[in-house]
Design a protein around this motif. Structure first.
Motif, mmCIF file in Angstrom:
data_model
loop_
_atom_site.group_PDB
_atom_site.id
_atom_site.type_symbol
_atom_site.label_atom_id
_atom_site.label_comp_id
_atom_site.label_asym_id
_atom_site.label_seq_id
_atom_site.Cartn_x
_atom_site.Cartn_y
_atom_site.Cartn_z
ATOM 1 N N ASN A 32 0.826 -1.218 0.000
ATOM 2 C CA ASN A 32 0.000 0.000 0.000
ATOM 3 C C ASN A 32 0.850 1.254 0.000
ATOM 4 O O ASN A 32 0.407 2.321 -0.423
ATOM 5 C CB ASN A 32 -0.898 0.036 1.234
ATOM 6 C CG ASN A 32 -2.022 -0.978 1.170
ATOM 7 O OD1 ASN A 32 -2.457 -1.372 0.083
ATOM 8 N ND2 ASN A 32 -2.487 -1.418 2.316
ATOM 9 N N ALA A 35 5.036 3.863 -4.083
ATOM 10 C CA ALA A 35 4.581 4.632 -5.239
ATOM 11 C C ALA A 35 5.737 4.892 -6.203
ATOM 12 O O ALA A 35 6.912 4.795 -5.829
ATOM 13 C CB ALA A 35 3.977 5.959 -4.779
ATOM 14 N N TYR A 37 7.026 7.666 -9.465
ATOM 15 C CA TYR A 37 6.853 8.980 -10.076
ATOM 16 C C TYR A 37 7.738 9.084 -11.311
ATOM 17 O O TYR A 37 8.816 8.478 -11.365
ATOM 18 C CB TYR A 37 7.251 10.100 -9.105
ATOM 19 C CG TYR A 37 6.466 10.089 -7.825
ATOM 20 C CD1 TYR A 37 6.838 9.257 -6.769
ATOM 21 C CD2 TYR A 37 5.331 10.867 -7.666
ATOM 22 C CE1 TYR A 37 6.106 9.212 -5.593
ATOM 23 C CE2 TYR A 37 4.596 10.845 -6.497
ATOM 24 C CZ TYR A 37 4.991 10.003 -5.472
ATOM 25 O OH TYR A 37 4.259 9.970 -4.307
ATOM 26 N N GLN A 39 9.627 12.065 -13.679
ATOM 27 C CA GLN A 39 10.007 13.474 -13.753
ATOM 28 C C GLN A 39 10.717 13.741 -15.068
ATOM 29 O O GLN A 39 11.840 13.276 -15.289
ATOM 30 C CB GLN A 39 10.902 13.884 -12.589
ATOM 31 C CG GLN A 39 11.169 15.392 -12.574
ATOM 32 C CD GLN A 39 11.955 15.854 -11.357
ATOM 33 O OE1 GLN A 39 12.798 15.133 -10.832
ATOM 34 N NE2 GLN A 39 11.683 17.071 -10.907
ATOM 35 N N ALA A 44 7.870 19.155 -12.837
ATOM 36 C CA ALA A 44 7.635 18.548 -11.529
ATOM 37 C C ALA A 44 7.425 17.052 -11.675
ATOM 38 O O ALA A 44 7.013 16.562 -12.737
ATOM 39 C CB ALA A 44 6.408 19.181 -10.879
ATOM 40 N N PRO A 45 7.696 16.301 -10.636
ATOM 41 C CA PRO A 45 7.357 14.879 -10.668
ATOM 42 C C PRO A 45 5.856 14.686 -10.880
ATOM 43 O O PRO A 45 5.045 15.547 -10.532
ATOM 44 C CB PRO A 45 7.796 14.386 -9.288
ATOM 45 C CG PRO A 45 8.859 15.337 -8.856
ATOM 46 C CD PRO A 45 8.404 16.664 -9.401
ATOM 47 N N LEU A 47 2.827 11.621 -10.365
ATOM 48 C CA LEU A 47 2.499 10.313 -9.816
ATOM 49 C C LEU A 47 2.081 9.362 -10.929
ATOM 50 O O LEU A 47 1.178 9.666 -11.711
ATOM 51 C CB LEU A 47 1.374 10.447 -8.782
ATOM 52 C CG LEU A 47 0.867 9.143 -8.167
ATOM 53 C CD1 LEU A 47 1.951 8.494 -7.295
ATOM 54 C CD2 LEU A 47 -0.388 9.403 -7.343
ATOM 55 N N SER A 50 0.475 4.128 -7.493
ATOM 56 C CA SER A 50 0.376 4.083 -6.040
ATOM 57 C C SER A 50 -0.013 2.673 -5.609
ATOM 58 O O SER A 50 -0.468 1.876 -6.449
ATOM 59 C CB SER A 50 -0.645 5.109 -5.520
ATOM 60 O OG SER A 50 -1.945 4.804 -5.995
ATOM 61 N N THR A 57 -4.629 8.465 -12.128
ATOM 62 C CA THR A 57 -5.557 8.960 -13.140
ATOM 63 C C THR A 57 -4.805 9.455 -14.368
ATOM 64 O O THR A 57 -3.867 10.247 -14.264
ATOM 65 C CB THR A 57 -6.409 10.106 -12.566
ATOM 66 O OG1 THR A 57 -7.093 9.649 -11.405
ATOM 67 C CG2 THR A 57 -7.416 10.600 -13.586
#
Lengths: 109, 115
Positions: A32, A35, A37, A39, A44-45, A47, A50, A57
């Motif tokens: 859980n 995550a 990312y 970049q 910016a990074p 997501l 997760s 999304t």
């Protein structure tokens, strides 16, 4: 404090190829709490993943995450030109809530 | 939700770095936490701390003695103060909204240089 180690440091591949990025934790991490990312240069990074395997999304399904315990993987099934970037894994902990791996740079071969 | 950082781009050594993050497209009073993350030039990501609209905070233990994060619900923004800065605090500072054990929406970032 859990340390995340990403490998390789740099991965050189061509568009259309499959990329496999690794994130290893110094202690077991709940799925859980893991995550990933992306970049891109000058940005910016963002997501990507997760809960170790749930795409955020708007993230294309060529991105997938897997793993458990201390070993986690981000896979990009067929590389697109916009996928060449730096990727970070991140875990949610106790005293230090968010820690990141050092990053893997995915570059065009 | 959109986030936008603002504040001085240059801070003198030993002084206090102050940044604000404006939140739009959502309420800062929603049941979310809000974080600051920084990235020194050419290096990786470091989480600084987080705040809830109730005012509860959590900080990175390595920065805790120098950091204060606050929230302004009336203006829908939150802020970062980092005191006694040195060149090692030169970085791009991002404000971020927290998801479920992850950091889901990021501001564009603002470079702060300590001279």
């Amino acid at each position: 404090e859990i340390v995340l180690t990403q490998s390789p440091g740099t991965l050189s591949l061509s568009p259309g190829e499959r990329a496999t990025l690794s994130c290893r934790a110094s202690q077991s991490v709940s799925s859980n709490y893991l995550a990933w990312y992306q970049q891109r240069p000058g940005q910016a990074p963002r997501l990507l993943i997760s809960g170790a395997s749930s795409r955020a999304t708007g993230i294309p399904d060529r991105f997938s995450g897997s793993g458990s315990g201390t070993d986690f993987t981000l896979t990009i099934s067929r590389l697109e030109p916009e996928d060449f970037a730096v990727y970070y894994c991140q875990q949610y902990g106790s005293s230090l809530l968010y820690t990141f791996g050092q990053g893997t740079k995915l570059e065009i071969k | 939700v959109q986030l936008q950082e603002s504040g001085p781009g240059l801070v003198k050594s030993s002084e206090t770095l102050s940044l604000t993050c404006a939140v739009s497209g959502g309420s800062i009073s929603s049941d979310k936490w809000w974080s600051w993350v920084r990235q020194p030039p050419g290096k990786g990501l470091e989480w600084i701390g987080e705040i809830h609209h109730s005012g509860r905070t959590n900080y990175n233990p390595s920065l805790k003695s120098r950091v204060t994060i606050s929230v302004d619900k009336s203006n829908n923004h939150f802020s970062l103060k980092l005191n006694s800065v040195t060149a090692a605090d030169t970085a791009v500072y991002y404000c971020v909204s927290n998801g479920a054990w992850c950091l889901d929406y990021w501001g564009q970032g603002t470079l702060v240089t300590v001279s």
